[in-house]
Scaffold this active site. Structure first.
Site, PDB file in Angstrom:
ATOM      1  N   HIS A  82       0.832  -1.207   0.000  1.00 28.45           N
ATOM      2  CA  HIS A  82       0.000   0.000   0.000  1.00 28.45           C
ATOM      3  C   HIS A  82       0.868   1.259   0.000  1.00 28.45           C
ATOM      4  CE1 HIS A  82      -3.649   2.364   1.271  1.00 28.45           C
ATOM      5  NE2 HIS A  82      -2.708   3.144   1.788  1.00 28.45           N
ATOM      6  N   GLU A  83       1.845   1.310   0.904  1.00 31.74           N
ATOM      7  CA  GLU A  83       2.690   2.509   0.984  1.00 31.74           C
ATOM      8  C   GLU A  83       3.558   2.659  -0.267  1.00 31.74           C
ATOM      9  OE1 GLU A  83       1.871   4.561   3.104  1.00 31.74           O
ATOM     10  OE2 GLU A  83       0.711   3.223   4.387  1.00 31.74           O
ATOM     11  N   HIS A 116      -5.798   6.652  -2.723  1.00 32.81           N
ATOM     12  CA  HIS A 116      -6.733   5.739  -2.070  1.00 32.81           C
ATOM     13  C   HIS A 116      -7.916   5.477  -2.996  1.00 32.81           C
ATOM     14  CE1 HIS A 116      -5.162   6.768   2.225  1.00 32.81           C
ATOM     15  NE2 HIS A 116      -4.510   5.751   1.692  1.00 32.81           N
TER      16      HIS A 116
END
EC number: 3.4.24.82
Length: 630
Positions: free
Chosen positions: A154-155, A164
């Site tokens: 995700h990061e 997002h």
């Protein structure tokens, strides 16, 4: 380094993995294997075809921080920890991309509870779109078990410019009800193993790489660390997974069905014994019954796991039809595309490489003369009645394109200026395809990039305008007209009125000594000033945009040799003036432009039957002569 545009190219994300002292204290001797296991799962996510790019996440260095070292400051504030880590990792990174110790991004794992502005629910943090920026290509992850692999993915997705999935730009791309089951969900629970990346994530990373921001990822690492190839559940059973997530006293709650879908763990919360979960599935390979193991949140027979071990490379499908043209006139762009679906890559198999989105010019004919605005002006003007953009602006604005001060890399952003206030903003991250990159350029914007086009508006064409602004001409249809001016008097004085249709205008102030005392000015046909009017001077270089989207480049009043230049042709007459504010000495103004040559009149062609008519006339004359002799 130049790369193919709109092509699928293998990218290698050379990663520095760092663990702080809290990680070392919690995991002990098994820390290195644990970190590589987590990174293997993150790398597997990046190999999934739903990302629509061949991205290889590789670990090139692993550092475990200890006491006595100069280490980044890790504390509750996620933002401060990220800043400290980014500064620290930059000092560790050799600047030369060919250095074996160089890395493209760095990620810190910590057992510190990270907090955002208002809550301590943050599991990580990273900058957006920073992957090849050595100072900002970094991320932090709060370790909470094997599911930290998805936090890391995700990061790193943010580092690749992904947003997002519930963000406004993603709404139209993802559709309804799909913002919670992908890697880039704002709150992750269960990531869909069949589609870990949303359509929005795939679009954003593709656009990011197509626009050249992944240039540092093209070199293949020489000696990356080997990542575990076994399923993580074989090394970490359900009890150990609970301990990694909820602490060393936790254990698996086996009585809660169904197996594999969500890991429930026994522990104590506020002094009460209970089973709790973070809704993540059991790790792949975790035993879930006799001769059974988990895979993608389902309990399968071990024989079925073999299907998940064999990589299958992808293959390109057929080219699709050409899409709609982006413009009805003036030179638009249309696309075709192909997908990596024949077959779709599976189990970490290689994603297709090569060109995926060809484009070509279309509708290159001139727009009707009645078109009052240029294509870019139309796009700015579309915001004129938007009152929701800026709360501090009272009512509608007159938005016009802004060219001055816009960096070449930003030419294809829709940068517009409020005419009355002078403020300018990027109203759209990219202009419509087919928009000229600048007023005096034939090149056009395609998907946010300036692509070379000829004066015939054909992408890739080598045709150029000559001095007469004739596309592909040889300069014979015009002649140069030059002049000079040195009769200066205080105030504004006319130098020359340049008629419409003139091309390649050049004005240069020469000579002079002492303090600068004369300045160039431009007056339009309606009496208004386009440059340096009303005793207000432009200090720095700027593009003076005239009616008809003609642009003249002005050097600025502070330049040693004040100049004006532009290709034209002028749509309206333009008066060149000088403003004298002192006692000019030895100053001369020279100007030149090109004038169309008069087209020679074409002699009237003889009638097609002139031979027959000639014969008839000769016959009449012969008869008259014969009759006169009688």
């Amino acid at each position: 380094r130049r790369t193919k545009r709109f092509a699928s190219l293998s990218r290698f994300v050379e990663t520095l993995v760092v663990a702080d002292d809290k990680m070392a204290a919690f995991h002990g001797a098994g820390l290195k294997h644990y970190l590589l296991t987590v990174m293997a799962a993150a790398a597997k996510a990046f190999k999934h075809p739903s990302i629509r790019n061949p991205v290889n996440l590789v670990v090139t260095r692993l550092v475990i921080l200890g006491s006595g070292q100069e280490v980044p400051q890790v504390g509750p504030s996620a933002a401060q920890t990220l800043r400290s880590f980014c500064t620290w990792q930059k000092g560790l990174n050799p600047p030369n991309d060919s250095d074996p110790d160089h890395f493209d991004t760095a990620i810190l794992f910590t057992r510190q509870d990270l907090c955002g502005v208002s809550t301590c629910d943050a599991l990580g943090m990273a900058g957006v779109g920073t992957v090849c920026d050595p100072a900002r290509s970094c991320a932090i992850v709060e370790d909470d078990g094997l599911q930290s692999a998805f936090t890391a993915a995700h990061e790193l997705g943010h580092v690749f410019n992904m947003l997002h999935d519930n963000s406004k730009p993603c709404a139209n791309l993802n559709g309804q009800g799909s913002s919670s089951r992908h890697v880039m969900a704002p709150v992750m629970a269960h990531v869909d193993p069949e589609e870990p990346w949303s359509p929005c994530s795939a679009r954003f990373i593709t656009d990011f790489l197509d626009n050249g921001y992944g240039h540092c990822l093209l070199d293949k690492p020489e000696a990356p660390l080997h990542l575990p190839v076994t399923f993580p559940g074989k090394d970490y059973d359900a009890d150990r997974q609970c301990q990694l997530t909820f602490g060393p006293d936790s254990s698996h709650c086996p009585q809660l069905p169904p197996p594999c879908a969500a890991l429930w763990c026994f522990g104590h919360l506020n002094g009460h014994a209970m089973c709790q979960t973070k809704h993540s599935p059991w790790a792949d390979g975790t035993p879930c019954g006799p001769a059974q193991a988990c895979m993608g949140g389902r309990c399968l027979h071990v024989d079925q796991l073999k299907d998940f071990n064999i990589p299958q490379a992808g293959g390109w499908g057929p080219w699709g039809p050409w899409g709609d043209c982006s413009r009805t006139c003036g030179g638009g762009v249309q696309f075709s595309s192909r997908d990596c679906t024949k077959p779709v890559p599976r189990n970490g198999g290689k994603y297709c490489e090569g060109r995926r989105t060809p484009f070509r010019s279309c509708n290159t004919k001139n727009c009707p003369h009645g078109s009052a605005l240029t294509f870019r002006e139309e796009q700015c003007a579309a915001y004129n009645h938007r009152t929701d953009l800026f709360k501090s602006f009272p009512g509608p604005m007159d938005w016009v394109p802004r060219y001055t001060g816009v960096a070449p890399r930003d030419q294809c952003k829709l940068t517009c200026q409020a005419r009355a206030l002078g403020y300018y903003y990027v109203l759209e991250p990219r202009v419509a395809d087919g928009t000229p990159c600048s007023p005096d350029s034939s090149s056009v914007c395609v998907q946010g990039r300036c692509i070379h086009a000829g004066c015939d508006r054909i992408i890739g064409s080598k045709k150029k305008f000559d001095k007469c602004m004739v596309c592909g001409g040889n300069g014979s249809s015009c002649s140069k007209q030059s002049g000079s001016f040195k009769k200066f008097r205080y105030g504004y004085s006319d130098v020359v009125t340049i008629p419409a249709g003139r091309t390649h205008i050049l004005v240069r102030q020469q000579g002079g000594s002492g303090l600068k005392s004369i300045y160039l000015a431009l007056k339009l046909a309606d009496g208004s000033y386009a440059l340096n009017g009303e005793y207000t001077l432009m200090p720095s270089s700027t593009d003076v945009v005239l009616p008809g989207a003609v642009s003249l480049r002005y050097s600025g009043r502070t330049a040693a040799s004040e100049t004006l230049s532009g290709h034209g042709p002028l749509a309206q007459p333009l008066t060149l003036q000088v403003l004298v504010a002192g006692n000019p000495q030895n100053v001369r103004l020279r100007y030149s432009f090109f004038v169309p040559r008069p087209v020679p009149s074409t002699p009237r062609p003889p009638p097609q039957n002139w031979l027959q008519r000639r014969a008839e006339i000769l016959e009449i004359l012969r008869k008259r002569t014969w009759a006169g002799r009688k």
